[in-house]
Motif scaffolding. Sequence first.
Motif, PDB file in Angstrom:
ATOM      1  N   UNK A 141      31.914 -26.950 -18.102  1.00  0.00           N
ATOM      2  CA  UNK A 141      31.187 -27.863 -18.990  1.00  0.00           C
ATOM      3  C   UNK A 141      30.394 -28.873 -18.179  1.00  0.00           C
ATOM      4  N   UNK A 142      31.022 -29.443 -17.149  1.00  0.00           N
ATOM      5  CA  UNK A 142      30.315 -30.404 -16.305  1.00  0.00           C
ATOM      6  C   UNK A 142      29.114 -29.754 -15.617  1.00  0.00           C
ATOM      7  N   UNK A 143      29.308 -28.536 -15.115  1.00  0.00           N
ATOM      8  CA  UNK A 143      28.210 -27.828 -14.452  1.00  0.00           C
ATOM      9  C   UNK A 143      27.126 -27.421 -15.434  1.00  0.00           C
ATOM     10  N   UNK A 144      27.470 -27.254 -16.705  1.00  0.00           N
ATOM     11  CA  UNK A 144      26.481 -26.875 -17.707  1.00  0.00           C
ATOM     12  C   UNK A 144      25.453 -27.971 -17.925  1.00  0.00           C
ATOM     13  N   UNK A 145      25.798 -29.194 -17.550  1.00  0.00           N
ATOM     14  CA  UNK A 145      24.820 -30.275 -17.659  1.00  0.00           C
ATOM     15  C   UNK A 145      23.561 -29.981 -16.881  1.00  0.00           C
ATOM     16  N   UNK A 146      23.714 -29.297 -15.746  1.00  0.00           N
ATOM     17  CA  UNK A 146      22.557 -28.924 -14.935  1.00  0.00           C
ATOM     18  C   UNK A 146      21.640 -27.971 -15.698  1.00  0.00           C
ATOM     19  N   UNK A 147      22.214 -26.980 -16.355  1.00  0.00           N
ATOM     20  CA  UNK A 147      21.417 -26.015 -17.099  1.00  0.00           C
ATOM     21  C   UNK A 147      20.896 -26.594 -18.407  1.00  0.00           C
ATOM     22  N   UNK A 148      21.697 -27.421 -19.077  1.00  0.00           N
ATOM     23  CA  UNK A 148      21.194 -28.090 -20.276  1.00  0.00           C
ATOM     24  C   UNK A 148      19.992 -28.961 -19.923  1.00  0.00           C
ATOM     25  N   UNK A 149      20.081 -29.614 -18.783  1.00  0.00           N
ATOM     26  CA  UNK A 149      18.944 -30.400 -18.304  1.00  0.00           C
ATOM     27  C   UNK A 149      17.728 -29.505 -18.107  1.00  0.00           C
ATOM     28  N   UNK A 150      17.946 -28.338 -17.506  1.00  0.00           N
ATOM     29  CA  UNK A 150      16.854 -27.408 -17.282  1.00  0.00           C
ATOM     30  C   UNK A 150      16.313 -26.799 -18.560  1.00  0.00           C
ATOM     31  N   UNK A 151      17.152 -26.714 -19.591  1.00  0.00           N
ATOM     32  CA  UNK A 151      16.695 -26.162 -20.865  1.00  0.00           C
ATOM     33  C   UNK A 151      15.934 -27.195 -21.688  1.00  0.00           C
ATOM     34  N   UNK A 152      16.328 -28.457 -21.584  1.00  0.00           N
ATOM     35  CA  UNK A 152      15.732 -29.511 -22.412  1.00  0.00           C
ATOM     36  C   UNK A 152      14.481 -30.104 -21.778  1.00  0.00           C
ATOM     37  N   UNK A 153      14.591 -30.497 -20.502  1.00  0.00           N
ATOM     38  CA  UNK A 153      13.512 -31.258 -19.891  1.00  0.00           C
ATOM     39  C   UNK A 153      12.213 -30.493 -19.718  1.00  0.00           C
ATOM     40  N   UNK A 154      12.204 -29.204 -19.356  1.00  0.00           N
ATOM     41  CA  UNK A 154      10.910 -28.503 -19.260  1.00  0.00           C
ATOM     42  C   UNK A 154      10.101 -28.546 -20.554  1.00  0.00           C
ATOM     43  N   UNK A 155      10.781 -28.462 -21.705  1.00  0.00           N
ATOM     44  CA  UNK A 155      10.069 -28.534 -22.978  1.00  0.00           C
ATOM     45  C   UNK A 155       9.515 -29.932 -23.209  1.00  0.00           C
ATOM     46  N   UNK A 156      10.321 -30.954 -22.898  1.00  0.00           N
ATOM     47  CA  UNK A 156       9.861 -32.335 -23.060  1.00  0.00           C
ATOM     48  C   UNK A 156       8.703 -32.635 -22.116  1.00  0.00           C
ATOM     49  N   UNK A 157       8.873 -32.236 -20.859  1.00  0.00           N
ATOM     50  CA  UNK A 157       7.868 -32.554 -19.854  1.00  0.00           C
ATOM     51  C   UNK A 157       6.577 -31.775 -20.047  1.00  0.00           C
TER      52      UNK A 157
END
Length: 406
Positions: A141-157
């Motif tokens: 779960x903690x490591x999933x933060x890295x991938x959640x970040x990669x899934x969310x931020x590219x769309x926002x950016x």
Amino acid sequence: MKDTPILDSRYSWSRLGITLAIAVIGNVGMWAIIVIMPAVQREFGIDRADASLPYTLTMVGFALGNLVIGRAVDRFGITVALCLAAVTLAAGFAGAAASGSIVMLCLMQFVVGFGTAASFGPLIADVSHWFYRRRGIAVAIAASGNYLSGAIWPLVLSGILSDFGWRTAYAVLAALTIMLVIPLSLLLRRRLPDEASEHAQRMSAANARSVSFSPRSLQWMLGLAGIGCCIAMSMPQVHIVSYCVDLGYGPAVGAEMLSLMLMGGVASRLLSGLLADRLGGVITLLIGSTLQCIALFLYLPFDAMVPLYVVSLIFGLSQGGIVPSYAVIVREYLPPKEAGARVGFVIMATIVGMALGGWMSGWIYDLTGSYQMAFLNGIGWNLLNIAIIALILLRSRMRRGVAVTA
């Protein structure tokens, strides 16, 4: 477990939730450069390999930061490390936004990568101390933060990028890092009780006796395996946006594929965490590495838009649990008081693989004019990774064929 009630407790799970939030925010430094890579290439008028260098420097900083900040966490605690890293990350984004050359951007991306590192390996090492029976899923779960970040931020950016440009996007990230990461970090000030640390030491020592490699040898083998698997992993993750631009689909489609890939990676990480709690880290890692190699083969025959979406999802579902499995293995077999440094070392090796693979794929593209050979290069390195993990598994003396979890 009666003498260590804090482990797997309600507080442990609430701490994990805070850890996940920090990871989602703090890991943006790893993914932002991928989204802006085509814009940077156009602005500075450089080839694909040179445009990949800022990412490579990001990952070099990320690798070094996992080791250095991991050691700092062992000594000073996670809160101090995260607050200093947030300031460093914000400074890196601000400096990158003001860069007037590709050289300056590379230097600033190194700073960004170093600051980002606190939100990955050190956070994973910290939260692993608070779990025993559910350590595998907690680490996942903690490591999933890295991938959640990669899934969310590219769309926002991508939206900010199209409307205001990549420099504005970076300025926004600098401000958000200070505003969000530091307050959340202050919620992690509680230190692990001594009895929980002593329990972890006893269990890891017992597990260490069940394998035939010395701790140093095992750590170096894991490091080499990490380089191999992440050179392979970097090809789709780093170049999927540029690949889609080359195919005429545009950067927005590439960003969507990256997000889909990383959302699949989140599901894979969670499933791998559950498997690690039952099978141990070594077997879980071998399963993930094998699936990743199979998924890489699927990129070779398909380049139409819909098949690429499907293959990107398959790739994400295949490889997401690989990197967290290294952290689980370290915690199973190596001393817990050195968890920050040892997890940091192995994570550093995986990031070296990502950095080398990101640049190597761009270099191969410039030589050949396509990504086909780059995919084959990744497959070769993936096979090296599988061979090392298989050797560790075969040489390990396991009870009932499953590693004892600590």
